[in-house]
Scaffold this active site. Structure first.
Site, PDB file in Angstrom:
ATOM      1  N   GLN A   1      46.474  44.131  40.350  1.00 58.95           N
ATOM      2  CA  GLN A   1      45.170  44.323  39.888  1.00 58.95           C
ATOM      3  C   GLN A   1      44.825  45.631  40.387  1.00 58.95           C
ATOM      4  O   GLN A   1      45.044  45.795  41.727  1.00 58.95           O
ATOM      5  CB  GLN A   1      44.308  43.310  40.222  1.00 58.95           C
ATOM      6  CG  GLN A   1      43.050  43.272  39.568  1.00 58.95           C
ATOM      7  CD  GLN A   1      42.289  41.677  39.278  1.00 58.95           C
ATOM      8  OE1 GLN A   1      43.072  41.034  39.702  1.00 58.95           O
ATOM      9  NE2 GLN A   1      40.798  41.924  39.477  1.00 58.95           N
TER      10      GLN A   1
ATOM     11  N   SER B   1      50.726  41.483  45.070  1.00 63.26           N
ATOM     12  CA  SER B   1      49.704  40.083  44.450  1.00 63.26           C
ATOM     13  C   SER B   1      49.882  39.670  43.138  1.00 63.26           C
ATOM     14  O   SER B   1      50.955  38.788  42.726  1.00 63.26           O
ATOM     15  CB  SER B   1      48.015  40.938  44.622  1.00 63.26           C
ATOM     16  OG  SER B   1      47.087  40.165  44.354  1.00 63.26           O
ATOM     17  N   LEU B   2      48.843  40.023  42.109  1.00 64.95           N
ATOM     18  CA  LEU B   2      49.244  39.512  40.591  1.00 64.95           C
ATOM     19  C   LEU B   2      50.816  39.605  40.187  1.00 64.95           C
ATOM     20  O   LEU B   2      51.045  38.945  39.604  1.00 64.95           O
ATOM     21  CB  LEU B   2      48.212  40.253  39.856  1.00 64.95           C
ATOM     22  CG  LEU B   2      48.744  40.068  38.393  1.00 64.95           C
ATOM     23  CD1 LEU B   2      48.404  38.583  37.698  1.00 64.95           C
ATOM     24  CD2 LEU B   2      47.849  41.191  37.471  1.00 64.95           C
TER      25      LEU B   2
ATOM     26  N   ARG C   1      43.915  32.004  36.673  1.00 61.08           N
ATOM     27  CA  ARG C   1      43.757  32.347  38.150  1.00 61.08           C
ATOM     28  C   ARG C   1      42.665  33.710  38.313  1.00 61.08           C
ATOM     29  O   ARG C   1      42.055  33.440  39.192  1.00 61.08           O
ATOM     30  CB  ARG C   1      45.227  33.134  38.487  1.00 61.08           C
ATOM     31  CG  ARG C   1      45.283  33.500  39.823  1.00 61.08           C
ATOM     32  CD  ARG C   1      46.576  33.991  39.940  1.00 61.08           C
ATOM     33  NE  ARG C   1      46.902  34.729  41.293  1.00 61.08           N
ATOM     34  CZ  ARG C   1      46.850  36.168  41.690  1.00 61.08           C
ATOM     35  NH1 ARG C   1      46.493  36.852  40.731  1.00 61.08           N
ATOM     36  NH2 ARG C   1      47.114  36.263  42.990  1.00 61.08           N
TER      37      ARG C   1
ATOM     38  N   HIS D   1      42.244  37.797  48.226  1.00 61.16           N
ATOM     39  CA  HIS D   1      43.200  37.784  49.515  1.00 61.16           C
ATOM     40  C   HIS D   1      42.537  37.697  50.826  1.00 61.16           C
ATOM     41  O   HIS D   1      42.964  38.166  52.078  1.00 61.16           O
ATOM     42  CB  HIS D   1      44.109  38.969  49.652  1.00 61.16           C
ATOM     43  CG  HIS D   1      45.163  38.948  48.424  1.00 61.16           C
ATOM     44  ND1 HIS D   1      46.088  37.931  48.315  1.00 61.16           N
ATOM     45  CD2 HIS D   1      45.090  39.898  47.518  1.00 61.16           C
ATOM     46  CE1 HIS D   1      46.532  38.371  47.202  1.00 61.16           C
ATOM     47  NE2 HIS D   1      46.182  39.462  46.610  1.00 61.16           N
TER      48      HIS D   1
ATOM     49  N   GLN E   1      48.851  32.582  48.440  1.00 57.41           N
ATOM     50  CA  GLN E   1      48.841  33.909  48.114  1.00 57.41           C
ATOM     51  C   GLN E   1      47.388  34.192  47.789  1.00 57.41           C
ATOM     52  O   GLN E   1      46.886  35.507  48.156  1.00 57.41           O
ATOM     53  CB  GLN E   1      49.874  34.294  47.069  1.00 57.41           C
ATOM     54  CG  GLN E   1      50.118  35.789  46.853  1.00 57.41           C
ATOM     55  CD  GLN E   1      49.920  36.080  45.486  1.00 57.41           C
ATOM     56  OE1 GLN E   1      48.913  35.725  44.865  1.00 57.41           O
ATOM     57  NE2 GLN E   1      50.765  37.029  45.005  1.00 57.41           N
TER      58      GLN E   1
END
Length: 318
Positions: free
Chosen positions: A11, A92-93, A117, A200, A247
């Site tokens: 992202q 991440s994503l 998500r 996060h 995560q």
């Protein structure tokens, strides 16, 4: 043959117009994008191609858009060449794009999952209550010392991106306080990020609980290619659902992940998806270790065609 890793952005890499030239000029990429629109029952391509940046930046739109862009490119590459790679990882994503590339999940399930998500992450914290900031030019030990001495609130490390670039996440008032203290402690810059939540961080625990229930409905297979986890900076084991759940609220160990691959002898990295952020991170990590590497970035039709030609001509040590 050199070891090759595929890397996928997360992202923040999105931009209005993303993948438009691919859709209009590459049949394979068009099929992937149309598939995403069908699975999600929404006109995702219009948001990607011509929507306003605010609409695209909504987390539940951003996440499927970036995943779709990345997999459209990957499928377009695979249609033309037999791309060999030894590991996959994503920021991440981007870990979901990597999971598709490693054949641990099919694209249809992945794009539906990341849509949810994104919504869970958005809903976990009221707008304005949480934020993130990038801290430049301060080593991780010093940064952790500073934020651990900030009391009465949540502030945590979200991303270890590269040497001298760390992202913090937490309550907005604590992020503001930390930015001032970190600059006083020697940080070159402290930049508030244009994001919709404290990603996060432990403030996203509720999103992880909801994601866990969705993951129970989806078939997750053992990856056919080694896949590196953001949470551990190590390869996935057979059971990895818990890694995907944690995560959401854990630090992304990107720098550690790349360092581990470099230590294993990886020399070529291929960034697939919007933007060039990961290329910059990886170059800095490799340079810090004194290692020469090859980095390729594939974002649009031009870079796609150039990469395919390079590969056919024997690039990447083929």
């Amino acid at each position: 043959m050199e070891k090759v890793a595929l890397v996928f952005p997360g992202q923040g890499a999105q931009y209005v117009g993303m993948a438009k030239d691919l859709y209009e000029n590459n049949d394979t990429a068009k099929k992937v994008i149309d598939c995403a629109c069908h699975v999600l029952n929404m006109d995702l391509k219009s948001i990607m191609f011509e929507g306003d940046s605010e609409e695209l930046s909504k987390t539940e739109n951003t996440q499927p858009a970036i995943l779709t862009h990345s997999i459209a490119l990957l499928q377009a590459i695979n249609e033309e060449i037999d791309l060999k790679y030894d590991a996959c990882l994503g920021l991440s994503l981007g870990e979901y794009s990597a999971l598709v590339a490693a054949e641990g999940i099919n694209f249809e399930d992945a794009v539906s999952l990341v849509k949810r998500r994104g919504r869970f992450m958005q809903e976990a914290v009221p707008v304005g209550k949480g934020s993130m900031a990038a801290i430049l030019g301060l080593d991780r030990d010093k940064l952790k010392e500073v934020i651990e001495n900030i009391n009465d609130g949540i502030i945590e490390v979200a991303n270890y991106n590269s040497p001298g670039q760390i992202v913090i996440s937490g309550e907005s008032k604590k992020i503001d306080e930390a930015m001032l203290k970190l600059k006083d402690s020697g940080a070159k810059k402290a930049i508030k990020l244009n994001v919709s939540g404290p990603f996060h961080s432990s403030m996203l625990n509720e999103a992880g609980i909801k994601l866990s229930k969705e993951l129970d409905k989806i078939k997750l297979s053992k990856p056919k290619v080694p896949l590196v986890s953001n949470v551990s900076a190590k390869y996935y084991e057979d059971e990895y659902k818990d890694l995907l759940v944690s995560q959401v609220s854990s630090s992304v160990l990107w720098e550690d992940s790349i360092e581990n691959l470099l230590d294993e002898g990886y020399k070529s990295f291929i960034e697939i998806g919007p933007g060039k952020t990961l290329k910059a991170f990886i170059k800095k990590i490799a340079s810090n270790k004194g290692i020469d590497i090859n980095i390729y970035n594939i974002d649009d039709l031009t870079s796609l065609e150039e990469f395919i030609q390079t590969y056919k001509n024997g690039g990447l040590g083929c």
